[in-house]
Write an enzyme that holds these catalytic residues in place. Sequence first.
Site, mmCIF file in Angstrom:
data_model
loop_
_atom_site.group_PDB
_atom_site.id
_atom_site.type_symbol
_atom_site.label_atom_id
_atom_site.label_comp_id
_atom_site.label_asym_id
_atom_site.label_seq_id
_atom_site.Cartn_x
_atom_site.Cartn_y
_atom_site.Cartn_z
ATOM 1 N N CYS A 91 57.883 91.499 93.810
ATOM 2 C CA CYS A 91 56.793 91.260 92.858
ATOM 3 C C CYS A 91 56.303 92.533 92.181
ATOM 4 O O CYS A 91 55.746 92.482 91.088
ATOM 5 C CB CYS A 91 55.616 90.594 93.559
ATOM 6 N N HIS A 343 53.245 83.986 87.332
ATOM 7 C CA HIS A 343 53.697 85.227 87.972
ATOM 8 C C HIS A 343 55.217 85.319 87.863
ATOM 9 O O HIS A 343 55.934 85.102 88.833
ATOM 10 C CB HIS A 343 53.224 85.210 89.430
ATOM 11 N N CYS A 373 50.356 92.417 95.560
ATOM 12 C CA CYS A 373 51.076 92.248 96.816
ATOM 13 C C CYS A 373 52.560 92.064 96.522
ATOM 14 O O CYS A 373 52.958 91.777 95.395
ATOM 15 C CB CYS A 373 50.529 91.061 97.602
#
EC number: 2.3.1.16
Length: 387
Positions: A91, A343, A373
């Site tokens: 991510c 996302h 995160c």
Amino acid sequence: MKQAVIVDCIRTPMGRSKAGVFRNVRAETLSAELMKGLLLRNPQLDPNLIEDVIWGCVQQTLEQGFNIARNASLLAGIPKTAGAVTVNRLCGSSMDAIHQAARAIMTGMGDTFIIGGVEHMGHVPMSHGVDFHPGLANNVAKASGMMGLTAEMLGKLHGITREQQDAFAVRSHQRAYAATVEGRFAKEIYGIEGHDANGALIKVLQDEVIRPETTMESLAALRPVFDPVNGTVTAGTSSALSDGASAMLIMEESKARALGLPIRARIRSMAVAGCDAAIMGYGPVPATQKALARAGITVADLDVIELNEAFAAQSLPCVKDLGLADVVDDKINLNGGAIALGHPLGCSGARISTTLINLMEDKDATLGLATMCIGLGQGIATVFERV
């Protein structure tokens, strides 16, 4: 030490991954259009000065495989003399691209970089081809590779209720919708061609995934999706599935000034940190603490904060333990976050940083933090300073 600065930053609209506006647009195209956009917006820059293209992407297979950074840069017409590399910190990939460019500039290994990231989650799903080594179970909880269950665990450890999660999600959609209506995303969104529901070619100028109709009542009707019996995390309090890309032009400060290019922000400090994979969503806390210490500031000095909303159950513990619970509405995700916008994994780090820099300009703020995160237990953070 040389200073790394953000000259420009843009993103695509966020398209819905299921039958969305970018269903017929490839990840390389989303990326290449932004690369071209940065050059069009900054005509003082000779493309031959570009040292490297650093591009974040998580699922590096199918259309996102074989070094999508190079494929997209060639598609964009970037001079062949520029390098290109695809990076993967899950991510945090495109934020890691920011860090890699900044470190190169600070150490004299180049002065002009295009960075960014992409993820077309409609074409290449997050779980495509994933095959965890069975031996990992000896060192981490078996559910550590299941992001939703890690959010459930983190939420339970911190006493986060279903109602708190729902309220956080409603806020995300409301803020993102207001930002859209009021034109606050206009400076960061770079229009990309896509297709409407009838298949007609259109210029996409707004995010597709925001749900302004979201209410506490509509979210309360959703069932927990990851732990159906005892869970509290629903699809509505998780980041939306979306397709998109983001990009930045990062330069050495004196070089940018010599070319008459705008300096929108300076990279003040950077950090990564690890945490227990079973509560991967907690990573922003240690990463932020490191970044603040390196910048010589405290959390109270921050004017604006972008915290990637992987899950409400993940974001709220980070807000609490960073001592930010009392300033959420004043400082954090003021234009909504990933629950509303989605996302797209490799895109998000540069996306939230782009949103942050625009918010800092809108609010005449000095210091901002972007943090997120990372799956399997990491966090990444960047402190930006307007100059």
